[in-house]
Write a protein that holds these residues in place. Sequence first.
Motif, PDB file in Angstrom:
ATOM      1  N   UNK A   1      -5.065  10.105   7.315  1.00 57.27           N
ATOM      2  CA  UNK A   1      -5.593   9.363   8.464  1.00 57.27           C
ATOM      3  C   UNK A   1      -7.107   9.501   8.562  1.00 57.27           C
ATOM      4  N   UNK A   2      -7.611  10.709   8.348  1.00 55.67           N
ATOM      5  CA  UNK A   2      -9.051  10.928   8.424  1.00 55.67           C
ATOM      6  C   UNK A   2      -9.780  10.106   7.371  1.00 55.67           C
ATOM      7  N   UNK A   3      -9.225  10.057   6.153  1.00 55.98           N
ATOM      8  CA  UNK A   3      -9.869   9.300   5.078  1.00 55.98           C
ATOM      9  C   UNK A   3      -9.850   7.801   5.347  1.00 55.98           C
TER      10      UNK A   3
ATOM     11  N   UNK B   1       0.813  -1.218   0.000  1.00 50.22           N
ATOM     12  CA  UNK B   1       0.000   0.000   0.000  1.00 50.22           C
ATOM     13  C   UNK B   1       0.848   1.270   0.000  1.00 50.22           C
ATOM     14  N   UNK B   2       2.158   1.118   0.107  1.00 51.58           N
ATOM     15  CA  UNK B   2       3.035   2.282   0.261  1.00 51.58           C
ATOM     16  C   UNK B   2       2.886   3.278  -0.885  1.00 51.58           C
ATOM     17  N   UNK B   3       2.897   2.788  -2.127  1.00 48.87           N
ATOM     18  CA  UNK B   3       2.846   3.709  -3.270  1.00 48.87           C
ATOM     19  C   UNK B   3       1.538   4.480  -3.306  1.00 48.87           C
ATOM     20  N   UNK B   4       0.442   3.890  -2.827  1.00 42.71           N
ATOM     21  CA  UNK B   4      -0.839   4.609  -2.818  1.00 42.71           C
ATOM     22  C   UNK B   4      -0.788   5.800  -1.872  1.00 42.71           C
ATOM     23  N   UNK B   5      -0.149   5.630  -0.711  1.00 36.93           N
ATOM     24  CA  UNK B   5       0.003   6.748   0.221  1.00 36.93           C
ATOM     25  C   UNK B   5       0.885   7.830  -0.394  1.00 36.93           C
TER      26      UNK B   5
ATOM     27  N   UNK C   1     -10.017   2.527  -0.045  1.00 37.68           N
ATOM     28  CA  UNK C   1     -10.169   3.937   0.319  1.00 37.68           C
ATOM     29  C   UNK C   1      -9.070   4.797  -0.275  1.00 37.68           C
ATOM     30  N   UNK C   2      -7.852   4.276  -0.305  1.00 33.88           N
ATOM     31  CA  UNK C   2      -6.750   5.051  -0.875  1.00 33.88           C
ATOM     32  C   UNK C   2      -6.960   5.299  -2.367  1.00 33.88           C
ATOM     33  N   UNK C   3      -7.542   4.333  -3.065  1.00 33.49           N
ATOM     34  CA  UNK C   3      -7.784   4.521  -4.499  1.00 33.49           C
ATOM     35  C   UNK C   3      -9.026   5.376  -4.752  1.00 33.49           C
ATOM     36  N   UNK C   4     -10.086   5.116  -4.007  1.00 33.70           N
ATOM     37  CA  UNK C   4     -11.370   5.763  -4.283  1.00 33.70           C
ATOM     38  C   UNK C   4     -11.418   7.209  -3.809  1.00 33.70           C
TER      39      UNK C   4
END
Length: 278
Positions: A194-196, A176-180, A215-218
């Motif tokens: 964090x809120x998302x 998931x690192x690259x999404x962040x 959630x990170x993608x959407x």
Amino acid sequence: MRVYRTAPRRAFTTFSNALLRDATISWCAVGLLTYLVSLPNGAKASIRKLSEQRKEGRDRIGSALQELEDARYLRRLTRRDGRGQLRTEYEVFDTPYDPEAPEPAATPGGAPATGLTPETAGNPASGDPDHGVPGPLPTGEKTGVKEPPSPAIRLLTSLGRSDPRLALGAGEAERLRTLVEEWWAAGASDALIREALTSGLPARVHAPAALLADRLRRKKPAPRPAAPVRPECGVCGTPVPEGASCARCEPSAPAVAGFVAAALRGGASVRQVLRRRC
């Protein structure tokens, strides 16, 4: 499937669902970790003894222990005992430890404050697979020093400390690192991420890595628009219209040059009149 559970009153250990459902480690690694965590603090174990208690051989036990170390459920520390000899001590955790947290101090007898003590007091680099769990360290790794995790992985693994439902294994956080990092590139702050990721969670989270990835993608914010470039004179910095030149620094056009000269003469005349009146 129907599940029947008992409520033991003594001699039991409690585990979180995040540990039991961590898909980054094998079933063998999960089972071995639950056994090690159930042992009393300071217990002694070795690959040989662990393999004798179950059907898995030494190679499978050693591989499972390596999985636990990679996922930060197990940590090995190298210290000197009272005689100046290097000893390897092992610690086990029921949730991935924070690699930036300070290491606990050793007890007076040289054993770790928490965790699993090797069975043998021999040299951990002797090559004997029975000299502790999980065996000798590879060359170049005998100090226990590892590469620090990236800021994105630190952010992701910290979510599980705030809410156990979002606990991630090391492999899940790496995926998931690259999404962040894409969120940061779009201008998002840590607080916004964090809120998302933590707001409005369901009562039960069965797959935290899948939920966070979705959630990170959407919810990823749109990239920030580039700030408009304001044209200005390259010499004095005076704002100028698009495609025009600075009349003060580059009076190339005759009309502009004449206007500038007239303005300068008018200013000089006004100053002379003011001086005479004074």
